[in-house]
Design a protein around this motif. Sequence first.
Motif, PDB file in Angstrom:
ATOM      1  N   LEU A  24     -11.797  82.482  17.235  1.00  0.00           N
ATOM      2  CA  LEU A  24     -12.937  81.702  17.697  1.00  0.00           C
ATOM      3  C   LEU A  24     -14.130  82.099  16.833  1.00  0.00           C
ATOM      4  O   LEU A  24     -14.577  83.251  16.865  1.00  0.00           O
ATOM      5  N   VAL A  25     -14.616  81.160  16.025  1.00  0.00           N
ATOM      6  CA  VAL A  25     -15.657  81.462  15.052  1.00  0.00           C
ATOM      7  C   VAL A  25     -17.032  81.260  15.683  1.00  0.00           C
ATOM      8  O   VAL A  25     -17.338  80.168  16.186  1.00  0.00           O
ATOM      9  N   HIS A  26     -17.805  82.334  15.705  1.00  0.00           N
ATOM     10  CA  HIS A  26     -19.200  82.256  16.126  1.00  0.00           C
ATOM     11  C   HIS A  26     -20.041  82.160  14.865  1.00  0.00           C
ATOM     12  O   HIS A  26     -20.187  83.157  14.141  1.00  0.00           O
ATOM     13  N   LEU A  27     -20.546  80.981  14.545  1.00  0.00           N
ATOM     14  CA  LEU A  27     -21.352  80.755  13.340  1.00  0.00           C
ATOM     15  C   LEU A  27     -22.781  81.165  13.621  1.00  0.00           C
ATOM     16  O   LEU A  27     -23.406  80.692  14.578  1.00  0.00           O
ATOM     17  N   LEU A  28     -23.295  82.075  12.772  1.00  0.00           N
ATOM     18  CA  LEU A  28     -24.618  82.639  12.989  1.00  0.00           C
ATOM     19  C   LEU A  28     -25.636  82.065  12.026  1.00  0.00           C
ATOM     20  O   LEU A  28     -25.312  81.666  10.900  1.00  0.00           O
ATOM     21  N   SER A  29     -26.868  82.049  12.474  1.00  0.00           N
ATOM     22  CA  SER A  29     -27.974  81.646  11.597  1.00  0.00           C
ATOM     23  C   SER A  29     -28.245  82.772  10.604  1.00  0.00           C
ATOM     24  O   SER A  29     -27.730  83.893  10.757  1.00  0.00           O
ATOM     25  N   PRO A  30     -29.057  82.526   9.551  1.00  0.00           N
ATOM     26  CA  PRO A  30     -29.406  83.618   8.612  1.00  0.00           C
ATOM     27  C   PRO A  30     -30.009  84.828   9.313  1.00  0.00           C
ATOM     28  O   PRO A  30     -29.902  85.945   8.814  1.00  0.00           O
ATOM     29  N   ALA A  31     -30.593  84.629  10.519  1.00  0.00           N
ATOM     30  CA  ALA A  31     -31.170  85.757  11.267  1.00  0.00           C
ATOM     31  C   ALA A  31     -30.141  86.432  12.161  1.00  0.00           C
ATOM     32  O   ALA A  31     -30.457  87.375  12.887  1.00  0.00           O
ATOM     33  N   GLY A  32     -28.909  85.961  12.144  1.00  0.00           N
ATOM     34  CA  GLY A  32     -27.864  86.565  12.950  1.00  0.00           C
ATOM     35  C   GLY A  32     -27.787  86.032  14.368  1.00  0.00           C
ATOM     36  O   GLY A  32     -27.072  86.586  15.198  1.00  0.00           O
ATOM     37  N   ARG A  33     -28.497  84.933  14.620  1.00  0.00           N
ATOM     38  CA  ARG A  33     -28.451  84.346  15.957  1.00  0.00           C
ATOM     39  C   ARG A  33     -27.362  83.277  16.036  1.00  0.00           C
ATOM     40  O   ARG A  33     -27.109  82.587  15.042  1.00  0.00           O
ATOM     41  N   PRO A  34     -26.725  83.076  17.222  1.00  0.00           N
ATOM     42  CA  PRO A  34     -25.672  82.056  17.324  1.00  0.00           C
ATOM     43  C   PRO A  34     -26.198  80.665  17.032  1.00  0.00           C
ATOM     44  O   PRO A  34     -27.244  80.259  17.546  1.00  0.00           O
ATOM     45  N   ALA A  35     -25.471  79.970  16.165  1.00  0.00           N
ATOM     46  CA  ALA A  35     -25.835  78.594  15.833  1.00  0.00           C
ATOM     47  C   ALA A  35     -24.795  77.601  16.337  1.00  0.00           C
ATOM     48  O   ALA A  35     -25.127  76.496  16.743  1.00  0.00           O
ATOM     49  N   ALA A  36     -23.521  78.008  16.319  1.00  0.00           N
ATOM     50  CA  ALA A  36     -22.448  77.126  16.787  1.00  0.00           C
ATOM     51  C   ALA A  36     -21.206  77.975  17.024  1.00  0.00           C
ATOM     52  O   ALA A  36     -21.069  79.074  16.477  1.00  0.00           O
ATOM     53  N   VAL A  37     -20.292  77.433  17.859  1.00  0.00           N
ATOM     54  CA  VAL A  37     -19.012  78.069  18.147  1.00  0.00           C
ATOM     55  C   VAL A  37     -17.926  77.032  17.951  1.00  0.00           C
ATOM     56  O   VAL A  37     -18.027  75.911  18.462  1.00  0.00           O
ATOM     57  N   THR A  38     -16.867  77.426  17.192  1.00  0.00           N
ATOM     58  CA  THR A  38     -15.786  76.472  16.953  1.00  0.00           C
ATOM     59  C   THR A  38     -14.488  77.219  16.697  1.00  0.00           C
ATOM     60  O   THR A  38     -14.483  78.352  16.207  1.00  0.00           O
ATOM     61  N   ALA A  39     -13.410  76.583  17.068  1.00  0.00           N
ATOM     62  CA  ALA A  39     -12.077  77.077  16.720  1.00  0.00           C
ATOM     63  C   ALA A  39     -11.429  76.125  15.709  1.00  0.00           C
ATOM     64  O   ALA A  39     -10.261  76.271  15.387  1.00  0.00           O
ATOM     65  N   ASP A  40     -12.219  75.145  15.225  1.00  0.00           N
ATOM     66  CA  ASP A  40     -11.715  74.146  14.268  1.00  0.00           C
ATOM     67  C   ASP A  40     -12.792  73.919  13.219  1.00  0.00           C
ATOM     68  O   ASP A  40     -13.669  73.058  13.363  1.00  0.00           O
ATOM     69  N   LEU A  41     -12.733  74.725  12.134  1.00  0.00           N
ATOM     70  CA  LEU A  41     -13.771  74.642  11.098  1.00  0.00           C
ATOM     71  C   LEU A  41     -13.801  73.282  10.414  1.00  0.00           C
ATOM     72  O   LEU A  41     -14.874  72.753  10.099  1.00  0.00           O
ATOM     73  N   ALA A  42     -12.633  72.719  10.177  1.00  0.00           N
ATOM     74  CA  ALA A  42     -12.583  71.431   9.461  1.00  0.00           C
ATOM     75  C   ALA A  42     -13.380  70.374  10.217  1.00  0.00           C
ATOM     76  O   ALA A  42     -14.174  69.625   9.641  1.00  0.00           O
ATOM     77  N   SER A  43     -13.200  70.323  11.531  1.00  0.00           N
ATOM     78  CA  SER A  43     -13.950  69.342  12.327  1.00  0.00           C
ATOM     79  C   SER A  43     -15.430  69.685  12.346  1.00  0.00           C
ATOM     80  O   SER A  43     -16.290  68.783  12.334  1.00  0.00           O
ATOM     81  N   PHE A  44     -15.746  70.988  12.367  1.00  0.00           N
ATOM     82  CA  PHE A  44     -17.158  71.370  12.382  1.00  0.00           C
ATOM     83  C   PHE A  44     -17.871  70.925  11.114  1.00  0.00           C
ATOM     84  O   PHE A  44     -18.997  70.408  11.165  1.00  0.00           O
ATOM     85  N   TRP A  45     -17.232  71.151   9.937  1.00  0.00           N
ATOM     86  CA  TRP A  45     -17.898  70.746   8.680  1.00  0.00           C
ATOM     87  C   TRP A  45     -18.167  69.252   8.658  1.00  0.00           C
ATOM     88  O   TRP A  45     -19.181  68.797   8.124  1.00  0.00           O
ATOM     89  N   GLN A  46     -17.291  68.483   9.278  1.00  0.00           N
ATOM     90  CA  GLN A  46     -17.443  67.023   9.228  1.00  0.00           C
ATOM     91  C   GLN A  46     -18.455  66.492  10.245  1.00  0.00           C
ATOM     92  O   GLN A  46     -19.022  65.418  10.034  1.00  0.00           O
ATOM     93  N   GLY A  47     -18.698  67.233  11.307  1.00  0.00           N
ATOM     94  CA  GLY A  47     -19.581  66.696  12.343  1.00  0.00           C
ATOM     95  C   GLY A  47     -20.682  67.631  12.768  1.00  0.00           C
ATOM     96  O   GLY A  47     -21.875  67.389  12.544  1.00  0.00           O
ATOM     97  N   GLY A  48     -20.317  68.713  13.402  1.00  0.00           N
ATOM     98  CA  GLY A  48     -21.294  69.622  13.996  1.00  0.00           C
ATOM     99  C   GLY A  48     -22.237  70.228  12.971  1.00  0.00           C
ATOM    100  O   GLY A  48     -23.404  70.533  13.287  1.00  0.00           O
ATOM    101  N   TYR A  49     -21.755  70.434  11.725  1.00  0.00           N
ATOM    102  CA  TYR A  49     -22.610  71.076  10.719  1.00  0.00           C
ATOM    103  C   TYR A  49     -23.877  70.289  10.460  1.00  0.00           C
ATOM    104  O   TYR A  49     -24.963  70.866  10.276  1.00  0.00           O
ATOM    105  N   LEU A  50     -23.792  68.976  10.426  1.00  0.00           N
ATOM    106  CA  LEU A  50     -24.965  68.161  10.110  1.00  0.00           C
ATOM    107  C   LEU A  50     -26.078  68.384  11.127  1.00  0.00           C
ATOM    108  O   LEU A  50     -27.264  68.445  10.767  1.00  0.00           O
ATOM    109  N   ALA A  51     -25.725  68.525  12.397  1.00  0.00           N
ATOM    110  CA  ALA A  51     -26.747  68.758  13.422  1.00  0.00           C
ATOM    111  C   ALA A  51     -27.341  70.148  13.262  1.00  0.00           C
ATOM    112  O   ALA A  51     -28.568  70.334  13.394  1.00  0.00           O
ATOM    113  N   VAL A  52     -26.505  71.140  12.954  1.00  0.00           N
ATOM    114  CA  VAL A  52     -27.011  72.506  12.763  1.00  0.00           C
ATOM    115  C   VAL A  52     -27.917  72.534  11.524  1.00  0.00           C
ATOM    116  O   VAL A  52     -28.982  73.173  11.530  1.00  0.00           O
ATOM    117  N   ARG A  53     -27.491  71.858  10.452  1.00  0.00           N
ATOM    118  CA  ARG A  53     -28.303  71.825   9.208  1.00  0.00           C
ATOM    119  C   ARG A  53     -29.663  71.216   9.482  1.00  0.00           C
ATOM    120  O   ARG A  53     -30.708  71.736   9.039  1.00  0.00           O
TER     121      ARG A  53
END
Length: 894
Positions: free
Chosen positions: A834-863
């Motif tokens: 279970l990947v806890h994606l952190l911000s540059p400050a080390g704070r939680p930004a997103a959680v995913t168990a499917d990176l491929a889907s995250f890059w295609q969708g969730g990443y844009l909102a985090v960016r």
Amino acid sequence: MTAIRQAELDALPVREALPELVSALDGHGAAVLCAPPGTGKTTLVPLVLAGLVGGGPRRRVVVAEPRRIAARAAARRMAWLLGEQVGGSVGFTVRGERVAGPGTVVEVVTTGVLLQRLQRDQELSGIDVVILDECHERHLDADTVAAFLLDVRETLRPELRLVAASATTDAAGWARVLGHGRPGGAPVVTAAGVSYPVETVWAPPARPVRPPHGMRVDPAQLTHVASVVRRALAERSGDVLCFLPGVGELARVAGQLGGVDAEVLQIHGRAPAAVQDAALAPSEHRRVILATAVAESSLTVPGVRVVVDSGLAREPRVDHARGLGALATVRASRAAGRQRAGRAGREAPGAVYRCWSQAEDGRLPAFPSPEIRIADLAQFALQAACWGDPDAAGLALPDPPPAGAMAAAREVLVAVGAVTPDGRATPRGVGMSRLGLHPRLARALLDGAAAVGPRRAAELVALLSEEPPREYGDDLAAAWRRARAGGDAYATRWRAEATRLRRSAATPAGPSTPTPTLPEPEAAAPLPGREAASRRAVGAPAPDLRASGAGGADGSAAPATAAGAVSGDDAAAGLVAALAFPERVAKAKGEGAFLMASGTAAELGDGSRLRSAPWLAVAVADRGPHSASARVRLGAVLDEDTARAAAAHLLASGDEVRWEAGDVAARATHRLGAIALSVRPLKNPDPALVRAALLEGLRSDGLGLLRWTPDARALRARLGFLHRTLGGAWPDVADDGALLARADDWLEPELSRARRRADLARIDAGQALNRLLPWATGEAARLDELAPERIEVPSGSRIRLDYSAEHGQPVLAVKLQELFGLAETPRVAGVPVLVHLLSPAGRPAAVTADLASFWQGGYLAVRAELRGRYPKHPWPQDPATAEPTRHTNARLRR
């Protein structure tokens, strides 16, 4: 002599069923008779089967009733129908009273008396028919008698005829029991009754009352019952019969009925015969008859048109704290309610006032519990052992005895020398069974007689067998003196029972070791016994009654030696009470506060003269539901020597090493049960005992007592993950209990070298856990492969995995930029992390168990959310092709 009252006999409805009953007995030898109240099943049936009326062959008939009052009343009624006096053709025998002669053909006895006769003469010589009346009440004595009689019919006297009679019985169940394996069971004969309509009036209290607890009944409930009696007197004609659970409640309600325009009588099993006769005889004056369950069945109380039912009853319960069966107040069953209501319709239409609501009625139990399921079985087990069937396995009982209750009963019987360890009755046990006492009290009578003399022992045991009134006080010796001097009803019953027991004690009941006697003064003292509710503390020794040397193969039991500074009544009372309840001898631990050998704390009321006693023999105690200590209701002064002698089986000396107050405590002790007689520190305790105490501490305080470094905790989490995921050779380490069960495998030799809490804190739990790895199979070498401590991410960083997550997936907490270009989620032992994606400050930004889907969708909102906040870090539009990095844009440009 008056002529037979034929008109009254002809008017009894059961006559119509008699030919069928006689035919059933001629053909099968046993039958079930179901006949409503008032039909004559208790009076006419025995006379016909005996040939005293109706012209049949002359037979000797025994009628067994559950209560003494019913036995006397039935005999008197039958004699009246024959135009005779009791003691002629019809007689009766109850405990302590026999009215019968050589010409007696029908004898009414209590089930207890019949039980004793069967033990003395298993063939029941000279008896042709036995009628078990009111068998629906399911008293233990009645069930036992039925089983013994069926055994007699099966093995010794197939010609003996047996009738189970009741107004509201389980006909099919009793037919099956009496049939003893025959297809279809014994015949069931039903007699039609003549009953009058009874109107039901629901009369619940205006305000809620507290439910009964133990023997206690809320005084508000009794006040309400008294008010309903007054209401019934005002609204209806005829006598009023009021049902209450016990003698104490009868007295309290009677006290609240002063001034009513009626005679108030109290009828119960202990009432003098004259009072019972008065209640059962017609009267020219209006009466209020306050009665216990004795008036539910068997008896017709003339003149009654109204019943007031409190809705309460008394049932036996096993009181393990006291070691004897106790009575508890409970809600009466619906079957009992029907029986009680029927009393109002025996002679004319009537009414029943029920002191509860109609809605409550549907929630009441359908039937009372069979006594064999809920009562103390020590007396039953002794009877079965004397019969030759210690386990009662061969007895045809309506319900089998619970195995746990029988095992507990066996322990008591072995302890008092009544049976051998394999359950066979000893000569002493046979004698005890004939005393009509609980085996504990039989032990106190026999061994006490040797110590204080038969008279004083008998008087004290008589007090123990029926608790004296509360106004006698809490001092056993003083209560004894009051009973001797008293002229009240209790004192009268007590004297009769003491006389009976003294005669019984004079007959040897098995060998006993000689005991020094106390001087026999002119006095003697009382003890009670019905209420005792003190609960043993956790870990306290279980009650054990063995006298010194008890339980030998010959049944011998050495009575306790009475030696001490206390003399006279106090010494005798203390000794006999301690012999009956050795686990309740108590040592003072403060003014009015005591600790019993069972481990239960006890206290005396203010003003008690017993408060300053150094030792106490507790005869009766009770305890409220939220009380920390039991309240002593009756006790006797005791000295330590007598306590030691009476409870010698509880004496123990040895080394005690246990976990107390967060560390190992080691001491040499001499104890009387839970009471410490002497204690001294133990310098060199047994290492095995120390190890057991340390394990006890780990169980109670947890494995946190060991030294858990971060690496040790991480290893435990990794092993837990592999056990959940792969199982097999990977051990269960997540649960403390599972780890402690394998202490030998992973905590040795450190645990064996430890001596105290501080030593536990020096044990490295991580190093110890390594011993649990599956080295034998070679799987241990794959630990880092299957559950790596760290995982390398695309940026080149080695990130520690967290295996402690509750959902079971390892967690990889890493800055988002370090995973650019990673299309697939990393896996550990086949499980995606279970990947806890952190911000540059080390704070939680997103959680995913499917990176491929995250890059295609969730990443844009985090960016969109974070690139303005962290402009110095890369936020490519296509992270799947971007270069992973731990650095800012400036570092990347360099």
